[in-house]
Design a protein around this motif. Structure first.
Motif: not given
Ligand code: SF4
Ligand code: SF4
Ligand code: FES
Lengths: 189, 238
Positions: B100-101, B106-107, B112-113, B115-116, B119-123
């Protein structure tokens, strides 16, 4: 109020820097004046930006880990950190996903990466680095921290901004768990 | 026109026969997460984010391609579904190379949306780090297969709205990729009109305008909607 803070038992706090660009640590320093407040609650016992001790001590309460696990040194340190730490936080995208350091994984293994960087692209006296015991060996793949040891809290972001770092650490000072939910707390990239 | 009545999360809903569960939920203001669905083009059920539970059916059904039936009892947000949705998003992240970086989107990325949302903070699945290519042979656009989630939105907008049918899905399983023309470099495909609809449709940073760097991708989704409405409802202005 400050007296009460000072007599409170301080949290043993550490940060470590594996394969990352140090951007997450810079973002940590970006918490600016809140760092002074934070200092009332924590003892920094190991950190590239906050402490001179070279040995990771036992009984650490909270540790922020920046970076993926890329070489033998990273591997040994993260295992030691896990064994001696209560709450281990994957700090930033490199720790959580392997991120940019992990892009070498697409080349498949340490050897092609070293050959490409040091032989093919070496303009003068191309040679592979070889200093056993001094220059740590690359692992075949850069791994996110949780693929090596168990992780308690994940804080993605490249880097996570100062507000999110604070929102993650603050509850821990009161013995509470941060809620890593929603756009304010989950942000990759 | 015959009407079907059903309940979604215990809310009674009445919709026209032939509508999907996703459309019925939308009418009842019930949000179901989606990723491959795109208003204005057909649905294919590629991403599995819209999975729902239907009572008396012992498998999960994708809401975007399942038609409503009389007295259907649908649940859209059970703990089981939340877990499966999160797994679906984790698998998508682990399957490709989503750095993503350094991504144009990005953004401003629907993955990404997602994931939010879930509630995915890691895989929890190991990353595959596949070897995939980038094609910048087109004079204006590029496709970075590292970031492609195989939602096939590009395939569908190009075929169904632009009528050019530049894209197709090639290979299968882990080797699956989006191919231009007869698996030629995009720049050599004469059928492409350079309309840019695929850039606007792509939910990630996989299809982009050249010259866009990190976090700079903008997509004009309203343009796609406008073209669809213009044709189907004769609305010629926006
Ligand atoms: S630019 Fe238009 S015609 Fe070309 S591939 Fe994309 S949607 Fe199809
Ligand atoms: S290129 Fe974009 S729109 Fe096309 S399948 Fe991949 S992610 Fe979907
Ligand atoms: S939105 Fe239904 S499967 Fe993707």
């Amino acid at each position: 109020m400050n007296n009460q803070k000072l007599t409170m038992k301080k949290i043993k706090f550490a940060t470590v820097w594996l394969a990352g660009c140090s951007g997450c640590h810079m973002s940590f320093l970006d918490m600016d004046e809140w760092l002074i407040e934070l200092a009332n609650y924590i003892d920094v016992v190991y950190s590239p930006v906050g402490c001179d001790l070279k040995e990771y001590p036992v009984g650490v309460d909270v540790c922020l880990v920046e970076g993926g696990v890329a070489n033998q040194d990273n591997l040994e340190l993260i295992r030691e950190v896990r064994a001696k730490t209560k709450t281990l936080i994957s700090f930033g995208d490199c720790a959580v996903t392997a991120n940019v350091p992990g892009m070498r994984n697409m080349l498949g293994g340490a050897e092609p990466v070293l050959k490409r960087s040091y032989l093919e692209l070496g303009d003068v006296t191309p040679q592979l680095p070889n200093e056993p015991g001094i220059v740590p060996e690359l692992l075949d793949r850069v791994l996110p921290v949780h693929e090596v040891v168990s992780v308690d809290i994940f804080m993605p972001g490249c880097p996570p901004d100062a507000a999110r770092i604070r929102a993650t650490i603050e509850p821990l000072l009161k013995g509470e768990q941060p809620k890593m939910e929603g756009r304010a707390m989950i942000k990759f990239g | 026109m015959s009407v079907r009545t059903l309940t979604i999360n215990n809310i009674p809903v009445a919709v026209e026969e032939g509508k999907t569960i996703l459309e019925a939920a939308k009418e009842a203001d019930i949000h179901i997460p989606t990723l491959c669905h795109l208003d204005g083009v057909s649905d294919v059920g590629a991403c599995r984010l819209c999975l729902v539970e239907v009572e008396n059916i012992n498998k999960l059904l994708p809401a975007c391609v399942t038609q409503v039936t009389e007295e259907m009892v649908v649940h859209t947000n059970t703990p089981k579904l939340q877990e499966y949705r999160r797994m679906a998003v984790e698998l998508i992240f682990a399957e490709g190379n989503h750095v993503c970086a350094i991504c144009v989107a990005n953004g401003n990325c629907e993955l990404q949306d997602a994931a939010i949302q879930v509630g995915m903070d890691h895989t929890r699945f190991p990353y595959r780090f596949p070897e995939r290519g980038v094609d910048v042979s087109h004079p204006q656009f590029g496709i970075d297969h590292n970031r492609c989630i195989l939602c096939t939105r590009c395939v569908r907008v190009c075929d169904e709205i632009e009528g050019a049918h530049v894209w197709d899905v090639a290979q299968r399983g882990e080797n699956c990729y989006i191919a231009s023309g007869l698996s030629q470099p995009w720049g050599e495909v004469d059928a492409c009109t350079s309309c840019g609809k695929c850039v606007d449709a792509c939910p990630t940073g996989a299809i982009f305008r050249q010259g866009t760097t990190s976090a700079e991708k903008e997509r004009d989704r309203a343009k796609l909607e406008f073209v669809v409405n213009a044709r189907s409802k004769q609305e010629w202005t926006r």
